[in-house]
Design a protein around this motif. Structure first.
Motif, PDB file in Angstrom:
ATOM      1  N   GLN A  40      27.479  31.062  41.780  1.00 12.76           N
ATOM      2  CA  GLN A  40      28.679  31.631  42.404  1.00 12.76           C
ATOM      3  C   GLN A  40      28.518  33.144  42.537  1.00 12.76           C
ATOM      4  OE1 GLN A  40      32.343  30.541  40.461  1.00 12.76           O
ATOM      5  NE2 GLN A  40      33.470  32.256  41.337  1.00 12.76           N
ATOM      6  N   ILE A  41      28.817  33.668  43.707  1.00  8.16           N
ATOM      7  CA  ILE A  41      28.769  35.114  43.911  1.00  8.16           C
ATOM      8  C   ILE A  41      30.027  35.727  43.306  1.00  8.16           C
ATOM      9  CG2 ILE A  41      28.706  36.976  45.610  1.00  8.16           C
ATOM     10  CD1 ILE A  41      27.341  34.981  47.524  1.00  8.16           C
ATOM     11  N   LEU A  42      29.828  36.630  42.340  1.00 12.46           N
ATOM     12  CA  LEU A  42      30.947  37.286  41.672  1.00 12.46           C
ATOM     13  C   LEU A  42      31.019  38.742  42.114  1.00 12.46           C
ATOM     14  CD1 LEU A  42      30.409  35.846  38.085  1.00 12.46           C
ATOM     15  CD2 LEU A  42      32.112  35.117  39.754  1.00 12.46           C
ATOM     16  N   THR A  43      32.204  39.204  42.439  1.00 14.76           N
ATOM     17  CA  THR A  43      32.358  40.588  42.878  1.00 14.76           C
ATOM     18  C   THR A  43      32.253  41.539  41.695  1.00 14.76           C
ATOM     19  OG1 THR A  43      34.760  40.645  42.592  1.00 14.76           O
ATOM     20  CG2 THR A  43      33.928  39.812  44.695  1.00 14.76           C
ATOM     21  N   LYS A  44      32.000  42.799  41.993  1.00 19.96           N
ATOM     22  CA  LYS A  44      31.970  43.820  40.940  1.00 19.96           C
ATOM     23  C   LYS A  44      33.316  43.882  40.218  1.00 19.96           C
ATOM     24  CE  LYS A  44      30.711  46.743  44.061  1.00 19.96           C
ATOM     25  NZ  LYS A  44      30.386  47.987  44.790  1.00 19.96           N
ATOM     26  N   GLU A  45      34.397  43.721  40.992  1.00 21.84           N
ATOM     27  CA  GLU A  45      35.730  43.754  40.401  1.00 21.84           C
ATOM     28  C   GLU A  45      35.929  42.621  39.402  1.00 21.84           C
ATOM     29  OE1 GLU A  45      34.983  43.956  43.551  1.00 21.84           O
ATOM     30  OE2 GLU A  45      35.976  45.689  44.458  1.00 21.84           O
ATOM     31  N   GLN A  46      35.522  41.410  39.784  1.00 23.66           N
ATOM     32  CA  GLN A  46      35.675  40.257  38.893  1.00 23.66           C
ATOM     33  C   GLN A  46      34.917  40.460  37.581  1.00 23.66           C
ATOM     34  OE1 GLN A  46      34.341  37.330  41.875  1.00 23.66           O
ATOM     35  NE2 GLN A  46      36.138  36.126  41.351  1.00 23.66           N
ATOM     36  N   ILE A  47      33.683  40.903  37.698  1.00 22.13           N
ATOM     37  CA  ILE A  47      32.851  41.067  36.505  1.00 22.13           C
ATOM     38  C   ILE A  47      33.396  42.170  35.613  1.00 22.13           C
ATOM     39  CG2 ILE A  47      30.532  41.580  35.645  1.00 22.13           C
ATOM     40  CD1 ILE A  47      29.493  40.573  38.410  1.00 22.13           C
ATOM     41  N   TYR A  48      33.695  43.317  36.211  1.00 22.11           N
ATOM     42  CA  TYR A  48      34.176  44.457  35.430  1.00 22.11           C
ATOM     43  C   TYR A  48      35.471  44.115  34.702  1.00 22.11           C
ATOM     44  CZ  TYR A  48      35.556  49.178  34.139  1.00 22.11           C
ATOM     45  OH  TYR A  48      35.924  50.294  33.419  1.00 22.11           O
ATOM     46  N   GLU A  49      36.426  43.525  35.416  1.00 21.38           N
ATOM     47  CA  GLU A  49      37.726  43.248  34.816  1.00 21.38           C
ATOM     48  C   GLU A  49      37.646  42.158  33.753  1.00 21.38           C
ATOM     49  OE1 GLU A  49      40.407  42.672  38.096  1.00 21.38           O
ATOM     50  OE2 GLU A  49      40.161  44.742  38.781  1.00 21.38           O
ATOM     51  N   ALA A  50      36.699  41.205  33.913  1.00 18.13           N
ATOM     52  CA  ALA A  50      36.521  40.158  32.902  1.00 18.13           C
ATOM     53  C   ALA A  50      35.887  40.718  31.635  1.00 18.13           C
ATOM     54  CB  ALA A  50      35.661  39.030  33.462  1.00 18.13           C
ATOM     55  N   VAL A  51      34.948  41.646  31.781  1.00 12.53           N
ATOM     56  CA  VAL A  51      34.205  42.172  30.627  1.00 12.53           C
ATOM     57  C   VAL A  51      34.936  43.327  29.955  1.00 12.53           C
ATOM     58  CG1 VAL A  51      32.067  43.334  29.927  1.00 12.53           C
ATOM     59  CG2 VAL A  51      31.985  41.383  31.501  1.00 12.53           C
ATOM     60  N   TRP A  52      35.469  44.246  30.752  1.00  8.85           N
ATOM     61  CA  TRP A  52      36.118  45.425  30.168  1.00  8.85           C
ATOM     62  C   TRP A  52      37.618  45.225  29.948  1.00  8.85           C
ATOM     63  CZ3 TRP A  52      31.483  46.109  32.526  1.00  8.85           C
ATOM     64  CH2 TRP A  52      30.574  46.998  31.928  1.00  8.85           C
TER      65      TRP A  52
END
Length: 223
Positions: A167-179
């Motif tokens: 699945q292609i994950l956006t920078k926003e999705q990854i950042y908000e999930a991790v941080w």
């Protein structure tokens, strides 16, 4: 027996959900607040969280659980029906069920999540020369047999991508999930972490094959 972490402060709802799930063969750890949630996370297969809770809300608890164990599916429960609430929840959670709900629907969604995660995330995954041992939270370099040591954020980023294979994950999705905070356009923090992560896991970091860059969108791990 599959184990479920269930957090619900409404005693009447909590009791009938716990009784129903236990009658279906699950072990249920029912809490009325999120204060002790992290002490259960290493021993559960799935978490069911009410959003409106005293103290820490379900969003905060869910994000913390995902950071600790990205491979554990999370189902949110809420009386809220607003689209914004659902979108906020689904930034980190894997399903969202609106109250009131029928116990059959809750049970069906739990079964689907357990099947999906059990299939997609086996206990051992091979990614090129990298072997990921999920039950041990370790990664081994098959070329040297040595363990790869990642920082906390590197591991969280890697596991979030791995939890969404192909699945292609956006920078926003990854950042908000991790941080756990809103992504600001132009912020290079995620990009820097992924660069250092690639230096540890890719054979050729300048031509990555494990974490792919999807230009203009984000990143993906293909299985």
């Amino acid at each position: 027996m599959k184990s479920i972490l269930y957090i619900e402060d409404d005693l009447e709802i909590g009791k009938w959900v716990k009784d129903d799930l236990e009658a279906r063969g699950y072990k249920v750890n029912w809490l009325v607040s999120g204060e002790k949630a992290m002490s259960f996370i290493n021993d559960v297969d799935l978490a069911v969280l009410d959003i409106m809770l005293p103290g820490l809300d379900g969003f905060t608890i869910g994000q913390r659980l995902k950071k600790e164990r990205a491979e554990v599916p999370i189902l949110l429960l809420s009386a809220r029906t607003a689209v914004d609430d659902k979108l906020q929840g689904l930034q980190f959670a894997d399903d969202y069920l609106t109250k009131p709900f029928h116990p059959e629907e809750l049970a069906a969604r739990i079964e689907v999540l357990l099947r999906r995660f059990g299939h997609n995330l086996k206990q051992e995954i091979q990614l090129g020369h990298i072997k990921v041992l999920l039950n041990e939270n370790r990664m081994i370099d098959g070329r040297t047999g040595k363990e790869l040591i990642l920082t906390g954020k590197q591991y969280q980023i890697f596991m979030f991508l791995l939890k969404h294979p192909n699945q292609i994950l956006t920078k926003e999705q990854i950042y908000e999930a991790v941080w756990g905070e809103p992504y600001l356009e132009g912020d290079k923090t995620l990009m820097v972490h992924i660069r250092y992560l690639r230096e540890k896991i890719e054979e050729n970091p300048s031509a990555p094959t494990i974490i792919e860059t999807i230009r203009g969108i984000g990143y993906r791990i293909k299985l």
